[in-house]
Design a protein around this motif. Structure first.
Motif, PDB file in Angstrom:
ATOM      1  N   LYS A  53      -3.439   6.832  -7.467  1.00  0.00           N
ATOM      2  CA  LYS A  53      -3.655   6.500  -6.053  1.00  0.00           C
ATOM      3  C   LYS A  53      -2.442   6.908  -5.215  1.00  0.00           C
ATOM      4  N   PHE A  54      -1.237   6.667  -5.743  1.00  0.00           N
ATOM      5  CA  PHE A  54      -0.023   7.029  -4.995  1.00  0.00           C
ATOM      6  C   PHE A  54       0.056   8.547  -4.801  1.00  0.00           C
ATOM      7  N   ALA A 103       4.483  -4.730  -5.409  1.00  0.00           N
ATOM      8  CA  ALA A 103       5.538  -4.418  -4.428  1.00  0.00           C
ATOM      9  C   ALA A 103       5.365  -2.990  -3.905  1.00  0.00           C
ATOM     10  N   CYS A 104       4.976  -2.071  -4.797  1.00  0.00           N
ATOM     11  CA  CYS A 104       4.732  -0.685  -4.368  1.00  0.00           C
ATOM     12  C   CYS A 104       3.571  -0.630  -3.370  1.00  0.00           C
ATOM     13  N   VAL A 105       2.488  -1.341  -3.668  1.00  0.00           N
ATOM     14  CA  VAL A 105       1.328  -1.336  -2.764  1.00  0.00           C
ATOM     15  C   VAL A 105       1.721  -1.955  -1.417  1.00  0.00           C
ATOM     16  N   THR A 148      -7.210   2.768   5.734  1.00  0.00           N
ATOM     17  CA  THR A 148      -6.350   2.631   4.548  1.00  0.00           C
ATOM     18  C   THR A 148      -5.700   1.244   4.512  1.00  0.00           C
ATOM     19  N   VAL A 149      -5.279   0.744   5.675  1.00  0.00           N
ATOM     20  CA  VAL A 149      -4.675  -0.596   5.755  1.00  0.00           C
ATOM     21  C   VAL A 149      -5.682  -1.654   5.307  1.00  0.00           C
ATOM     22  N   ALA A 154      -7.393  -5.290   1.041  1.00  0.00           N
ATOM     23  CA  ALA A 154      -8.472  -5.725   0.141  1.00  0.00           C
ATOM     24  C   ALA A 154      -7.962  -5.703  -1.303  1.00  0.00           C
ATOM     25  N   TYR A 155      -7.214  -4.663  -1.646  1.00  0.00           N
ATOM     26  CA  TYR A 155      -6.639  -4.554  -2.995  1.00  0.00           C
ATOM     27  C   TYR A 155      -5.694  -5.740  -3.283  1.00  0.00           C
TER      28      TYR A 155
END
Ligand SMILES: [Fe+2]
Length: 157
Positions: A53-54, A103-105, A148-149, A154-155
């Motif tokens: 995803k990244f 933390a990355c998300v 995307t936000v 949601a994730y």
């Protein structure tokens, strides 16, 4: 010397917009490198999902880096291209030593929120200057990134 540039905009407006777009470019570049850092360094059970995803995010950011820089050139100005300038101009801070998936998300979410905020400022400036090209680009980015936000929130549940 004419006050009107090659695409029919007042030079004073074009110059103000180019300055703001350079600030945006700096944020894209720092954010791009942060997301590459997440792609490389994320660890944990969601590695495969997040690593992929990244990559999707940073690939899109890189496309927009080029589009923003070329918009600055279209306005008759020069895009900044030194990392030392980017760190000075960027609202998004460089991140180091990132591993934790959540933390990355959160870092990705915060980065997109900052881009949206900046692009709204650009959209408003561009509209005042009758610069439909810059306004349309900013509007497209905002619409995409707002979605995307939503997905990132949601994730994160
Ligand atoms: Fe890779």
């Amino acid at each position: 010397m004419s006050d009107i540039n090659a695409i029919g905009l007042h030079e004073s407006s074009a110059s103000q917009l180019a300055e703001k777009l350079n600030e945006l470019l700096a944020n894209y570049q720092i954010f791009y490198m942060n997301v590459r850092g997440y792609h490389w360094n994320v660890k944990g059970p969601q590695f495969f999902e997040l690593h992929t995803k990244f990559e999707e995010f940073y690939t899109d950011l890189l496309t927009k880096v080029d589009e923003v820089a070329e918009r600055i050139l279209t306005l008759g100005h020069q895009p900044v291209h030194a990392y030392s300038d980017y760190t000075q101009l960027s609202r998004i801070a460089e991140e180091k030593h990132v591993h934790d998936g959540e933390a990355c998300v959160r870092g990705v979410l915060k980065g997109y929120q900052t881009l949206i905020e900046l692009q709204r400022e650009i959209l408003s400036l561009a509209s005042d200057a009758d610069d439909e090209g810059t306004a349309a680009q900013a509007g497209d980015y905002i619409r995409e990134q707002e979605k995307t936000v939503w997905m990132l929130n949601a994730y994160l549940g």
